[in-house]
Motif scaffolding. Structure first.
Motif, PDB file in Angstrom:
ATOM      1  N   GLY A   7     -34.238 105.245  44.170  1.00  0.00           N
ATOM      2  CA  GLY A   7     -33.888 103.933  44.721  1.00  0.00           C
ATOM      3  C   GLY A   7     -33.857 102.862  43.655  1.00  0.00           C
ATOM      4  N   GLY A   8     -34.000 103.299  42.408  1.00  0.00           N
ATOM      5  CA  GLY A   8     -34.036 102.340  41.288  1.00  0.00           C
ATOM      6  C   GLY A   8     -32.661 101.743  41.008  1.00  0.00           C
ATOM      7  N   LEU A   9     -32.680 100.747  40.120  1.00  0.00           N
ATOM      8  CA  LEU A   9     -31.469  99.987  39.813  1.00  0.00           C
ATOM      9  C   LEU A   9     -30.349 100.862  39.264  1.00  0.00           C
ATOM     10  CD1 LEU A   9     -31.287  97.050  40.416  1.00  0.00           C
ATOM     11  CD2 LEU A   9     -32.014  96.505  38.109  1.00  0.00           C
ATOM     12  N   TRP A  10     -30.730 101.869  38.453  1.00  0.00           N
ATOM     13  CA  TRP A  10     -29.681 102.698  37.848  1.00  0.00           C
ATOM     14  C   TRP A  10     -29.119 103.717  38.816  1.00  0.00           C
ATOM     15  CZ3 TRP A  10     -28.778  99.032  35.309  1.00  0.00           C
ATOM     16  CH2 TRP A  10     -29.460  98.550  34.189  1.00  0.00           C
ATOM     17  N   GLU A  11     -29.642 103.723  40.071  1.00  0.00           N
ATOM     18  CA  GLU A  11     -28.968 104.547  41.099  1.00  0.00           C
ATOM     19  C   GLU A  11     -27.854 103.725  41.722  1.00  0.00           C
ATOM     20  OE1 GLU A  11     -32.467 107.574  42.681  1.00  0.00           O
ATOM     21  OE2 GLU A  11     -31.616 106.113  44.080  1.00  0.00           O
ATOM     22  N   GLU A  12     -28.043 102.392  41.678  1.00  0.00           N
ATOM     23  CA  GLU A  12     -27.102 101.483  42.338  1.00  0.00           C
ATOM     24  C   GLU A  12     -25.956 101.081  41.414  1.00  0.00           C
ATOM     25  OE1 GLU A  12     -29.914  98.609  44.121  1.00  0.00           O
ATOM     26  OE2 GLU A  12     -28.117  97.374  44.460  1.00  0.00           O
ATOM     27  N   TYR A  13     -26.301 100.946  40.133  1.00  0.00           N
ATOM     28  CA  TYR A  13     -25.301 100.472  39.162  1.00  0.00           C
ATOM     29  C   TYR A  13     -25.175 101.485  38.029  1.00  0.00           C
ATOM     30  CZ  TYR A  13     -25.794  95.770  41.210  1.00  0.00           C
ATOM     31  OH  TYR A  13     -25.817  94.682  42.055  1.00  0.00           O
ATOM     32  N   ASP A  14     -24.005 101.506  37.404  1.00  0.00           N
ATOM     33  CA  ASP A  14     -23.843 102.304  36.188  1.00  0.00           C
ATOM     34  C   ASP A  14     -24.382 101.457  35.039  1.00  0.00           C
ATOM     35  OD1 ASP A  14     -21.023 103.864  34.430  1.00  0.00           O
ATOM     36  OD2 ASP A  14     -23.015 103.242  33.760  1.00  0.00           O
ATOM     37  N   VAL A  15     -25.485 101.901  34.449  1.00  0.00           N
ATOM     38  CA  VAL A  15     -26.158 101.101  33.429  1.00  0.00           C
ATOM     39  C   VAL A  15     -25.200 100.672  32.316  1.00  0.00           C
ATOM     40  CG1 VAL A  15     -26.968 103.233  32.312  1.00  0.00           C
ATOM     41  CG2 VAL A  15     -28.101 101.085  31.809  1.00  0.00           C
ATOM     42  N   MET A  16     -24.258 101.564  31.963  1.00  0.00           N
ATOM     43  CA  MET A  16     -23.360 101.214  30.854  1.00  0.00           C
ATOM     44  C   MET A  16     -22.347 100.153  31.276  1.00  0.00           C
ATOM     45  SD  MET A  16     -24.951 102.714  28.733  1.00  0.00           S
ATOM     46  CE  MET A  16     -24.133 102.466  27.186  1.00  0.00           C
ATOM     47  N   GLU A  17     -22.160  99.976  32.594  1.00  0.00           N
ATOM     48  CA  GLU A  17     -21.202  98.953  33.034  1.00  0.00           C
ATOM     49  C   GLU A  17     -21.825  97.563  33.061  1.00  0.00           C
ATOM     50  OE1 GLU A  17     -17.974 101.232  35.873  1.00  0.00           O
ATOM     51  OE2 GLU A  17     -19.255  99.679  36.711  1.00  0.00           O
ATOM     52  N   VAL A  18     -23.162  97.526  33.316  1.00  0.00           N
ATOM     53  CA  VAL A  18     -23.781  96.193  33.505  1.00  0.00           C
ATOM     54  C   VAL A  18     -24.819  95.836  32.438  1.00  0.00           C
ATOM     55  CG1 VAL A  18     -23.394  96.146  35.994  1.00  0.00           C
ATOM     56  CG2 VAL A  18     -25.498  97.171  35.091  1.00  0.00           C
ATOM     57  N   ALA A  19     -25.192  96.812  31.608  1.00  0.00           N
ATOM     58  CA  ALA A  19     -26.254  96.507  30.618  1.00  0.00           C
ATOM     59  C   ALA A  19     -25.904  97.046  29.249  1.00  0.00           C
ATOM     60  CB  ALA A  19     -27.585  97.098  31.102  1.00  0.00           C
ATOM     61  N   SER A  20     -24.627  96.899  28.881  1.00  0.00           N
ATOM     62  CA  SER A  20     -24.209  97.329  27.537  1.00  0.00           C
ATOM     63  C   SER A  20     -23.105  96.393  27.031  1.00  0.00           C
ATOM     64  CB  SER A  20     -23.648  98.756  27.598  1.00  0.00           C
ATOM     65  OG  SER A  20     -22.342  98.729  28.156  1.00  0.00           O
ATOM     66  N   VAL A  21     -22.947  96.357  25.706  1.00  0.00           N
ATOM     67  CA  VAL A  21     -21.900  95.494  25.104  1.00  0.00           C
ATOM     68  C   VAL A  21     -20.521  95.928  25.617  1.00  0.00           C
ATOM     69  CG1 VAL A  21     -20.852  94.825  22.906  1.00  0.00           C
ATOM     70  CG2 VAL A  21     -23.327  95.106  23.067  1.00  0.00           C
ATOM     71  N   MET A  22     -20.347  97.244  25.713  1.00  0.00           N
ATOM     72  CA  MET A  22     -19.046  97.781  26.180  1.00  0.00           C
ATOM     73  C   MET A  22     -18.757  97.280  27.606  1.00  0.00           C
ATOM     74  SD  MET A  22     -18.172 101.808  25.918  1.00  0.00           S
ATOM     75  CE  MET A  22     -19.363 102.159  27.226  1.00  0.00           C
ATOM     76  N   GLY A  23     -19.797  97.296  28.417  1.00  0.00           N
ATOM     77  CA  GLY A  23     -19.632  96.830  29.809  1.00  0.00           C
ATOM     78  C   GLY A  23     -19.223  95.371  29.839  1.00  0.00           C
ATOM     79  N   TRP A  24     -19.843  94.581  28.942  1.00  0.00           N
ATOM     80  CA  TRP A  24     -19.527  93.145  28.865  1.00  0.00           C
ATOM     81  C   TRP A  24     -18.068  92.944  28.445  1.00  0.00           C
ATOM     82  CZ3 TRP A  24     -21.106  88.385  30.132  1.00  0.00           C
ATOM     83  CH2 TRP A  24     -20.682  87.285  29.384  1.00  0.00           C
ATOM     84  N   GLN A  25     -17.643  93.740  27.478  1.00  0.00           N
ATOM     85  CA  GLN A  25     -16.253  93.603  27.005  1.00  0.00           C
ATOM     86  C   GLN A  25     -15.261  94.067  28.079  1.00  0.00           C
ATOM     87  OE1 GLN A  25     -16.956  95.834  23.485  1.00  0.00           O
ATOM     88  NE2 GLN A  25     -17.528  94.023  22.254  1.00  0.00           N
ATOM     89  N   LYS A  26     -15.667  95.078  28.846  1.00  0.00           N
ATOM     90  CA  LYS A  26     -14.759  95.661  29.855  1.00  0.00           C
ATOM     91  C   LYS A  26     -14.668  94.758  31.099  1.00  0.00           C
ATOM     92  CE  LYS A  26     -14.571  99.875  32.596  1.00  0.00           C
ATOM     93  NZ  LYS A  26     -15.695 100.590  33.186  1.00  0.00           N
ATOM     94  N   ASN A  27     -15.813  94.277  31.578  1.00  0.00           N
ATOM     95  CA  ASN A  27     -15.797  93.497  32.827  1.00  0.00           C
ATOM     96  C   ASN A  27     -16.914  92.456  32.817  1.00  0.00           C
ATOM     97  OD1 ASN A  27     -15.842  92.457  35.373  1.00  0.00           O
ATOM     98  ND2 ASN A  27     -15.513  94.434  36.429  1.00  0.00           N
ATOM     99  N   ARG A  28     -16.649  91.371  32.093  1.00  0.00           N
ATOM    100  CA  ARG A  28     -17.654  90.307  31.900  1.00  0.00           C
ATOM    101  C   ARG A  28     -18.130  89.756  33.253  1.00  0.00           C
ATOM    102  NH1 ARG A  28     -15.247  84.794  29.801  1.00  0.00           N
ATOM    103  NH2 ARG A  28     -14.565  84.843  31.977  1.00  0.00           N
TER     104      ARG A  28
END
Ligand code: APR
Length: 236
Positions: free
Chosen positions: A25-46
């Motif tokens: 039930g943790g956060l990384w079950e709900e979100y893809d960590v690389m989409e919301v907590a990585s530089v790549m994620g920021w560049q892809k979908n700020r």
């Protein structure tokens, strides 16, 4: 003889109602960590990243420190307490801890994308697309994302080298360099670990495990340390 250093993780804030990352039930079950907590994620979908942290910041405004946070703050009456936390919430400070080092950043701060030295206290306010720093560049969460350096790690390691007591509370020790902090505690420094789950620890280090949630575990730790404190006082 009285320096207590505490490494905390998401489990420290679980009883305050803030999700951990890797529990069921943790956060990384709900979100893809690389989409919301990585530089790549920021560049892809700020905008997705801004929304992710806005949601967590709004939740932080609604929750409060638990007895574990308060217990650690109360230990400052007897020890020089340093909290080295992987958490980006401000619950240690709100509980009264006065020495808190955030290895992975702080939710209540924003940072310029052009000049990382420009950091702004924003409390629980959103960061929206178009919110700019004084140099005209987009603001971002003041969070250490995966793939970014951990600027405060050297200071945390230096502080840990002079710990008389070291405690680990509410972290799965999955993420380095934070998880490697225990290695900087002197060999003779007693180590306590508070966690209701099983945490893998590097071998060769004697650790006293308190298999409890943070609130109950800190109360037990406090009792043990106050007995130690009385012994120290007798020797002084
Ligand atoms: N009290 C104490 N510990 C708890 C509680 C509780 N009430 N509930 C769960 N735990 C423990 C779990 O057993 C686990 O060991 O807290 C730990 C949480 O582990 P993670 O979810 O992996 O969180 P953490 O170790 O802080 O993650 C480290 O990973 O995603 C990144 O940057 C993020 O700072 C985070 C880092």
């Amino acid at each position: 003889m009285r320096k207590l250093v505490v490494l905390t993780g998401a489990g420290m804030s679980a009883e305050s109602g803030i999700k951990t990352f890797r529990d069921s039930g943790g956060l990384w079950e709900e979100y893809d960590v690389m989409e919301v907590a990585s530089v790549m994620g920021w560049q892809k979908n700020r905008d997705l990243v801004l929304r992710f942290y806005n949601e967590r910041r709004r939740q932080l405004a609604r929750v409060k420190p638990n007895a574990g946070h308060v217990g650690l703050a109360e230990l400052e009456k007897y020890f020089e307490v340093w909290i080295i936390t992987q958490n980006v919430d401000n619950l240690h400070e709100r509980a009264g801890s006065s020495r808190v080092i955030h290895l992975h950043g702080e939710l209540t701060k924003a940072r310029s994308t052009a000049d990382p030295s420009l950091i702004y206290d924003i409390g629980y306010k959103d960061i929206n697309p178009g919110d700019k720093c004084e140099k005209g560049s987009q603001l971002r969460p003041h969070i250490v994302w995966f793939g970014e350096p951990v600027p405060l790690m050297d200071e945390a390691a230096r502080i840990t080298t002079t710990a008389n007591i070291f405690a680990i509370i509410g972290t799965s020790l999955n993420v380095y360099p934070a998880a490697g902090l225990i290695a900087y505690a002197p060999a003779e420094t007693p180590v306590y670990l508070i966690d209701p789950g099983d945490v893998y620890l590097p071998s060769g280090r004697k650790v006293e495990v308190i298999k409890e949630k943070a609130s109950a575990g800190v109360a037990i730790l406090k009792e043990k340390l106050l007995r130690k404190f009385i012994e120290i006082k007798r020797e002084e």
